[in-house]
Design a protein around this motif. Structure first.
Motif, PDB file in Angstrom:
ATOM      1  N   GLN A 239       0.812  -1.220   0.000  1.00 17.78           N
ATOM      2  CA  GLN A 239       0.000   0.000   0.000  1.00 17.78           C
ATOM      3  C   GLN A 239       0.841   1.263   0.000  1.00 17.78           C
ATOM      4  O   GLN A 239       0.490   2.252  -0.637  1.00 17.78           O
ATOM      5  CB  GLN A 239      -0.948   0.025   1.218  1.00 17.78           C
ATOM      6  N   SER A 240       1.959   1.251   0.719  1.00 22.37           N
ATOM      7  CA  SER A 240       2.724   2.481   0.921  1.00 22.37           C
ATOM      8  C   SER A 240       3.678   2.794  -0.221  1.00 22.37           C
ATOM      9  O   SER A 240       4.159   3.924  -0.335  1.00 22.37           O
ATOM     10  CB  SER A 240       3.523   2.388   2.234  1.00 22.37           C
ATOM     11  N   GLY A 241       3.950   1.812  -1.078  1.00 21.82           N
ATOM     12  CA  GLY A 241       4.941   2.000  -2.115  1.00 21.82           C
ATOM     13  C   GLY A 241       4.414   2.607  -3.398  1.00 21.82           C
ATOM     14  O   GLY A 241       3.225   2.896  -3.543  1.00 21.82           O
ATOM     15  N   LEU A 242       5.342   2.837  -4.332  1.00 24.11           N
ATOM     16  CA  LEU A 242       5.046   3.304  -5.683  1.00 24.11           C
ATOM     17  C   LEU A 242       4.404   4.687  -5.683  1.00 24.11           C
ATOM     18  O   LEU A 242       3.368   4.917  -6.292  1.00 24.11           O
ATOM     19  CB  LEU A 242       4.183   2.271  -6.420  1.00 24.11           C
ATOM     20  N   ALA A 243       5.044   5.596  -4.959  1.00 23.20           N
ATOM     21  CA  ALA A 243       4.783   7.048  -4.971  1.00 23.20           C
ATOM     22  C   ALA A 243       3.675   7.504  -4.034  1.00 23.20           C
ATOM     23  O   ALA A 243       3.482   8.709  -3.870  1.00 23.20           O
ATOM     24  CB  ALA A 243       4.490   7.551  -6.391  1.00 23.20           C
ATOM     25  N   ARG A 244       2.949   6.618  -3.400  1.00 22.27           N
ATOM     26  CA  ARG A 244       1.826   7.026  -2.557  1.00 22.27           C
ATOM     27  C   ARG A 244       2.230   8.032  -1.481  1.00 22.27           C
ATOM     28  O   ARG A 244       1.485   8.981  -1.188  1.00 22.27           O
ATOM     29  CB  ARG A 244       1.198   5.779  -1.926  1.00 22.27           C
ATOM     30  N   THR A 245       3.393   7.863  -0.878  1.00 20.79           N
ATOM     31  CA  THR A 245       3.787   8.704   0.255  1.00 20.79           C
ATOM     32  C   THR A 245       4.631   9.905  -0.144  1.00 20.79           C
ATOM     33  O   THR A 245       5.125  10.632   0.717  1.00 20.79           O
ATOM     34  CB  THR A 245       4.558   7.887   1.302  1.00 20.79           C
ATOM     35  N   GLY A 246       4.822  10.118  -1.448  1.00 21.77           N
ATOM     36  CA  GLY A 246       5.654  11.219  -1.894  1.00 21.77           C
ATOM     37  C   GLY A 246       7.070  10.799  -2.245  1.00 21.77           C
ATOM     38  O   GLY A 246       7.843  11.592  -2.783  1.00 21.77           O
ATOM     39  N   GLU A 247       7.422   9.567  -1.950  1.00 25.64           N
ATOM     40  CA  GLU A 247       8.667   8.947  -2.388  1.00 25.64           C
ATOM     41  C   GLU A 247       8.297   7.648  -3.090  1.00 25.64           C
ATOM     42  O   GLU A 247       7.187   7.140  -2.936  1.00 25.64           O
ATOM     43  CB  GLU A 247       9.597   8.656  -1.198  1.00 25.64           C
ATOM     44  N   THR A 248       9.223   7.086  -3.836  1.00 25.29           N
ATOM     45  CA  THR A 248       8.905   5.841  -4.529  1.00 25.29           C
ATOM     46  C   THR A 248       8.504   4.765  -3.531  1.00 25.29           C
ATOM     47  O   THR A 248       7.515   4.050  -3.727  1.00 25.29           O
ATOM     48  CB  THR A 248      10.099   5.365  -5.365  1.00 25.29           C
ATOM     49  N   PHE A 249       9.246   4.664  -2.429  1.00 25.90           N
ATOM     50  CA  PHE A 249       8.918   3.740  -1.350  1.00 25.90           C
ATOM     51  C   PHE A 249       8.855   4.517  -0.040  1.00 25.90           C
ATOM     52  O   PHE A 249       9.591   5.487   0.151  1.00 25.90           O
ATOM     53  CB  PHE A 249       9.964   2.631  -1.236  1.00 25.90           C
ATOM     54  N   ALA A 250       7.991   4.074   0.880  1.00 27.54           N
ATOM     55  CA  ALA A 250       7.901   4.748   2.178  1.00 27.54           C
ATOM     56  C   ALA A 250       9.218   4.640   2.936  1.00 27.54           C
ATOM     57  O   ALA A 250       9.560   5.534   3.717  1.00 27.54           O
ATOM     58  CB  ALA A 250       6.755   4.155   2.999  1.00 27.54           C
ATOM     59  N   CYS A 251       9.964   3.557   2.732  1.00 34.49           N
ATOM     60  CA  CYS A 251      11.265   3.409   3.391  1.00 34.49           C
ATOM     61  C   CYS A 251      12.232   4.510   2.982  1.00 34.49           C
ATOM     62  O   CYS A 251      13.176   4.831   3.719  1.00 34.49           O
ATOM     63  CB  CYS A 251      11.867   2.048   3.057  1.00 34.49           C
ATOM     64  N   ASP A 252      12.010   5.095   1.791  1.00 35.84           N
ATOM     65  CA  ASP A 252      12.912   6.136   1.305  1.00 35.84           C
ATOM     66  C   ASP A 252      12.913   7.373   2.203  1.00 35.84           C
ATOM     67  O   ASP A 252      13.888   8.135   2.197  1.00 35.84           O
ATOM     68  CB  ASP A 252      12.524   6.563  -0.114  1.00 35.84           C
ATOM     69  N   HIS A 253      11.846   7.587   2.961  1.00 37.07           N
ATOM     70  CA  HIS A 253      11.784   8.759   3.833  1.00 37.07           C
ATOM     71  C   HIS A 253      12.883   8.729   4.891  1.00 37.07           C
ATOM     72  O   HIS A 253      13.262   9.778   5.422  1.00 37.07           O
ATOM     73  CB  HIS A 253      10.407   8.859   4.501  1.00 37.07           C
ATOM     74  N   GLU A 254      13.372   7.532   5.222  1.00 39.01           N
ATOM     75  CA  GLU A 254      14.469   7.429   6.190  1.00 39.01           C
ATOM     76  C   GLU A 254      15.735   6.873   5.557  1.00 39.01           C
ATOM     77  O   GLU A 254      16.669   6.487   6.267  1.00 39.01           O
ATOM     78  CB  GLU A 254      14.043   6.571   7.383  1.00 39.01           C
ATOM     79  N   GLY A 255      15.769   6.817   4.228  1.00 38.14           N
ATOM     80  CA  GLY A 255      16.945   6.312   3.552  1.00 38.14           C
ATOM     81  C   GLY A 255      17.237   4.855   3.840  1.00 38.14           C
ATOM     82  O   GLY A 255      18.398   4.421   3.820  1.00 38.14           O
ATOM     83  N   VAL A 256      16.174   4.088   4.084  1.00 42.46           N
ATOM     84  CA  VAL A 256      16.317   2.684   4.465  1.00 42.46           C
ATOM     85  C   VAL A 256      16.088   1.793   3.258  1.00 42.46           C
ATOM     86  O   VAL A 256      15.146   1.999   2.486  1.00 42.46           O
ATOM     87  CB  VAL A 256      15.320   2.325   5.589  1.00 42.46           C
TER      88      VAL A 256
END
Length: 413
Positions: A239-256
């Motif tokens: 659900q959180s992936g593929l641009a939904r959260t403003g990044e490609t993956f939600a993990c990208d928000h913390e560089g994980v």
């Protein structure tokens, strides 16, 4: 609050009655029957238009009938839709290569639904534990999070704490330990205590629970703890992936970067069921011919559409749209705090809104929004989830916020 003030038309009643008569009642839909969709909007059988503020639980990130995706689907329909994986097809390779580039992983394994992808990740983690880590046979343990939602297969509900999803489906699959989401000390304690842990499975944001965000830095702490313990980090980004959260993956928000990405929903562009996991060779290399598979997994139609989805994500426009329209949505919802709203959680174009119980339940407000031309979904009693398609315009989000404000005001009066 009355559930719905507007009476359903004859076409709506007939369609609902037919569905309720012949289809198992495993859902409790709102009384609207959708017949067409375009972009962020749908039209029901009575000809009324509604803003789709749920987007198929994020399966419709690119809206209904995106022209690029429809064109790619039509072209592939005219060429080839399905082959057995006993043979190669000309679409799987390009899709797999581009998905590996998107995730930064070496291999991908395509399936169909999100639950299938989660099951695939669980199987891979266990086999990796036995073949690579050296865990004794039948001792592999996977740590999961309280409040999780990863699907509804028998194994997945075995580690769910949702009574509706779990009750009456036992006996349950063993091998799972739950810890509180966001509590890094509890996770570290399990990793220190349990010698057979092979993986930690989590949603970077818990969507079904009400768009619950982790504490700042938590995902990075999970990554560090998994690395230190020599276990796999599995991120369910269905659900959180593929641009939904403003990044490609939600993990990208913390560089994980997790060891395994679990993807689905929007990967099929809202046209077909397509899911996948992606991991490096040291992890996915444990899968051998016959050890896992799916009749439709990696079919050419789904792969062609998924390939186009990845190309669309590569432009960054949908990530930017989620950030921009998400900021508009968050500001508008936060302005309603104290006026029927008790809390707002928003990341990109994805929001969980907690309501004051005095105005009614989340389902009550869903009916009030339906009356005002907005389709939304309640969860856990007094919470509304909002996830409009990423193609929604500034005017669309303005329409949603006005409807939300008016629905709250009507409920309070």
């Amino acid at each position: 609050m009355a559930e719905q003030s507007r009476p359903a038309g004859a076409s709506t009643r007939a369609a609902i009655e037919q569905t309720e008569r012949w289809a198992a009642r495993n859902y409790h839909p709102l009384p609207v029957v959708i017949a067409r969709g375009e972009g962020a909007w749908v039209t029901d059988v009575e000809g009324r238009r509604h803003l789709d503020a749920l987007a198929g639980y994020s399966a419709l990130n690119f809206g209904h009938g995106h022209p690029r995706l429809l064109a790619r689907a039509h072209a592939q329909l005219d060429a080839l839709t399905l082959t057995s994986r006993a043979f190669y097809n000309d679409q799987l390779g390009p899709f797999a290569e581009e998905l590996c580039a998107l995730t930064g992983k070496a291999l991908t394994l395509p399936m169909n639904t999100g639950a299938e992808a989660v099951e695939t990740a669980l199987k891979v983690a266990r086999k990796w534990g036995y073949r690579v880590k050296g865990v004794p046979e039948n001792q592999a343990t996977i740590v999961v999070m309280e409040g999780n939602f990863h699907g509804r297969t028998t194994t997945i509900v075995s580690f769910s704490d949702d009574k509706v999803a779990r009750d009456d489906y036992g006996p349950f699959t063993p091998g799972f330990v739950s810890v509180p989401f966001g509590d890094i000390d509890s996770l570290r304690a399990v990793l220190e205590r349990e010698s057979g842990v092979v993986a930690v499975l989590l949603e970077p944001i818990q969507g079904e629970r009400g768009v619950v965000l982790p504490p700042a830095g938590y995902l990075q702490q999970v990554r560090e703890s998994c690395s230190a313990a020599g276990v796999l980090m599995i991120a369910d980004e269905v659900q959180s992936g593929l641009a939904r959260t403003g990044e490609t993956f939600a993990c990208d928000h913390e560089g994980v970067v997790p060891d395994i990405y679990v993807l689905g929903k929007a990967l099929g562009g809202g046209l077909v069921a397509l899911s996948a996991i992606a991991a490096d060779e040291r992890v996915l290399g444990v899968i051998t011919p016959g050890s896992h598979g799916s009749t439709f997994g990696g079919n050419p139609l789904a792969c062609a559409i998924g390939h186009e989805v990845i190309a669309m994500l590569s432009t960054g426009e949908f990530q930017a749209a989620a950030r921009e329209r998400g900021a508009q949505l968050a500001a508008g919802l936060e302005a309603l705090t104290g006026h029927g709203v008790t809390a707002v959680r928003c990341r990109g174009l994805w929001a969980g809104v907690d309501l004051d119980p005095a105005i009614g339940t989340g389902r009550d407000l869903s009916y009030a929004l339906l009356d005002r031309g907005v389709l939304a979904k309640d969860t856990h009693g007094s919470t509304i989830r909002l996830a409009p398609p990423l193609v929604a315009t500034e005017a669309d989000i303005g329409f949603l916020l006005t409807a939300f404000r008016d629905a709250l005001a009507a409920s309070a009066s």
